[in-house]
Design an enzyme around this catalytic site. Structure first.
Site, PDB file in Angstrom:
ATOM      1  N   ASP A  84       0.830  -1.202   0.000  1.00 19.46           N
ATOM      2  CA  ASP A  84       0.000   0.000   0.000  1.00 19.46           C
ATOM      3  C   ASP A  84       0.862   1.249   0.000  1.00 19.46           C
ATOM      4  OD1 ASP A  84      -2.751   0.123  -0.142  1.00 19.46           O
ATOM      5  OD2 ASP A  84      -3.057  -0.462   1.946  1.00 19.46           O
ATOM      6  N   LYS A 112      -0.344  -0.256  -4.357  1.00 21.77           N
ATOM      7  CA  LYS A 112      -1.791   0.027  -4.378  1.00 21.77           C
ATOM      8  C   LYS A 112      -2.015   1.486  -3.970  1.00 21.77           C
ATOM      9  CE  LYS A 112      -4.831  -1.833  -1.270  1.00 21.77           C
ATOM     10  NZ  LYS A 112      -5.344  -0.620  -0.578  1.00 21.77           N
ATOM     11  N   GLU A 181     -13.907  -1.830  -2.354  1.00 20.92           N
ATOM     12  CA  GLU A 181     -14.256  -1.993  -0.938  1.00 20.92           C
ATOM     13  C   GLU A 181     -15.640  -1.417  -0.620  1.00 20.92           C
ATOM     14  OE1 GLU A 181     -11.174  -0.840   1.789  1.00 20.92           O
ATOM     15  OE2 GLU A 181     -12.470  -1.068   3.534  1.00 20.92           O
TER      16      GLU A 181
HETATM   17  O1  KIV Z   1      -4.976  -1.559   4.046  1.00 21.76           O
HETATM   18  C1  KIV Z   1      -5.625  -2.577   3.813  1.00 21.76           C
HETATM   19  O2  KIV Z   1      -5.545  -3.593   4.503  1.00 21.76           O
HETATM   20  C2  KIV Z   1      -6.518  -2.549   2.671  1.00 21.76           C
HETATM   21  C3  KIV Z   1      -7.577  -3.598   2.616  1.00 21.76           C
HETATM   22  C4  KIV Z   1      -8.729  -3.145   3.416  1.00 21.76           C
HETATM   23  C5  KIV Z   1      -7.966  -3.929   1.229  1.00 21.76           C
HETATM   24  O3  KIV Z   1      -6.440  -1.686   1.851  1.00 21.76           O
END
Ligand code: KIV
Length: 263
Positions: A84, A112, A181
């Site tokens: 992320d 992401k 989501e």
């Molecule tokens: O940060 C995370 O765990 C996410 C999930 C909720 C998909 O983005």
């Protein structure tokens, strides 16, 4: 075991075979998940809540994600890792390149980012520079202060259409995977069918190509779990069987059921 790649996920979509993924933040869990058959792992900024104990993902830094990505990579050398990009780390396309580079150097296969069509240039810039991008639409937790809480998105026609348009725009920019989501099941189906790339749902019904859960939700550790979360450990009594059951129920389409979806 050979490494999991994006082509493997695209092939699963083509064959209409559903796949299960999880978040992980350390080597012990990523090893166990990989051993049970989880081939895609997200180092989510949810670690701000699950690991660091904050009430949102906003305090998480690129350094935090890089550290946890290195740990997850140690435990799961063959898994496909999505890291992320945390809050404000991709506010401009240029900034996103430097920060994505740090995450890729830490062992990620893909980054992401959360948000809609405004990310067109960012997605294009990253993919042209060999950084695969996973989008994140619907409930985007980094925008909690704009959204006014962790709420289901795309409930009315206009916002549902906007989400569909955003997904198509970002796919055109080069996005190769999408996390969707907290949207109604029907919208999850529509977006999944409209895109060629695999769509991974979380609270988006059982019509998406894949599912993801925050590992603490799947193991019943979260104090106030969201409606779509299911405690697989409660049914099985041990972590390995809980993960196997999660995979089985995603693959055969029994999770998420109506009780764990929004309609
Ligand atoms: O940060 C995370 O765990 C996410 C999930 C909720 C998909 O983005």
């Amino acid at each position: 075991m050979k490494p999991t790649t994006l082509s493997d996920l695209c092939q699963l979509k083509k064959e209409k075979r559903k796949f299960a993924t999880l978040t992980a933040y350390d080597a012990s869990f990523s090893r166990l998940f990989a051993e049970q058959g989880i081939n895609v792992i997200l180092i989510g900024d949810s670690l701000g809540m699950t690991v660091q104990g904050f009430d949102s993902t906003l305090p998480v830094t690129v350094g935090d994600i890089a550290y946890h990505t290195r740990n997850v990579r140690t435990g799961a050398p063959q898994s496909f890792l999505i890291a992320d990009m945390p809050f404000m780390s991709y506010a401009t396309p240029e900034q996103s390149c430097n920060n994505a580079a740090e995450l890729m150097r830490s062992g990620a296969n893909m980054v992401k980012i959360e948000g809609g069509s405004w990310l067109y240039e960012t997605v294009k810039m990253l993919t042209e520079r060999s950084v695969p991008v996973c989008g994140h639409l619907g409930l985007t937790p980094q925008a909690v202060n704009v959204l006014g809480g962790y709420k289901v998105q795309g409930r009315d026609e206009a916002t549902a259409q906007q989400l569909l348009n955003d997904a198509i725009t970002l796919e055109k920019a080069g996005m190769q995977l999408l996390v969707l989501e907290c949207v109604p099941t029907e919208l999850g189906r529509k977006i999944t069918e409209a895109l060629e790339i695999p769509v991974i749902g979380i609270g988006a019904g059982n019509q998406t190509d894949g599912q993801i859960l925050v590992m603490h939700d799947a193991l019943g550790i979260t104090a106030k779990p969201p409606k779509f979360a299911k405690n697989f450990l409660k049914e099985t009594g041990n972590i390995r069987d809980a993960i196997s059951l999660y995979i089985e129920q995603v693959e055969n389409g029994t999770y998420p059921d109506q009780a764990h979806s929004f309609n």
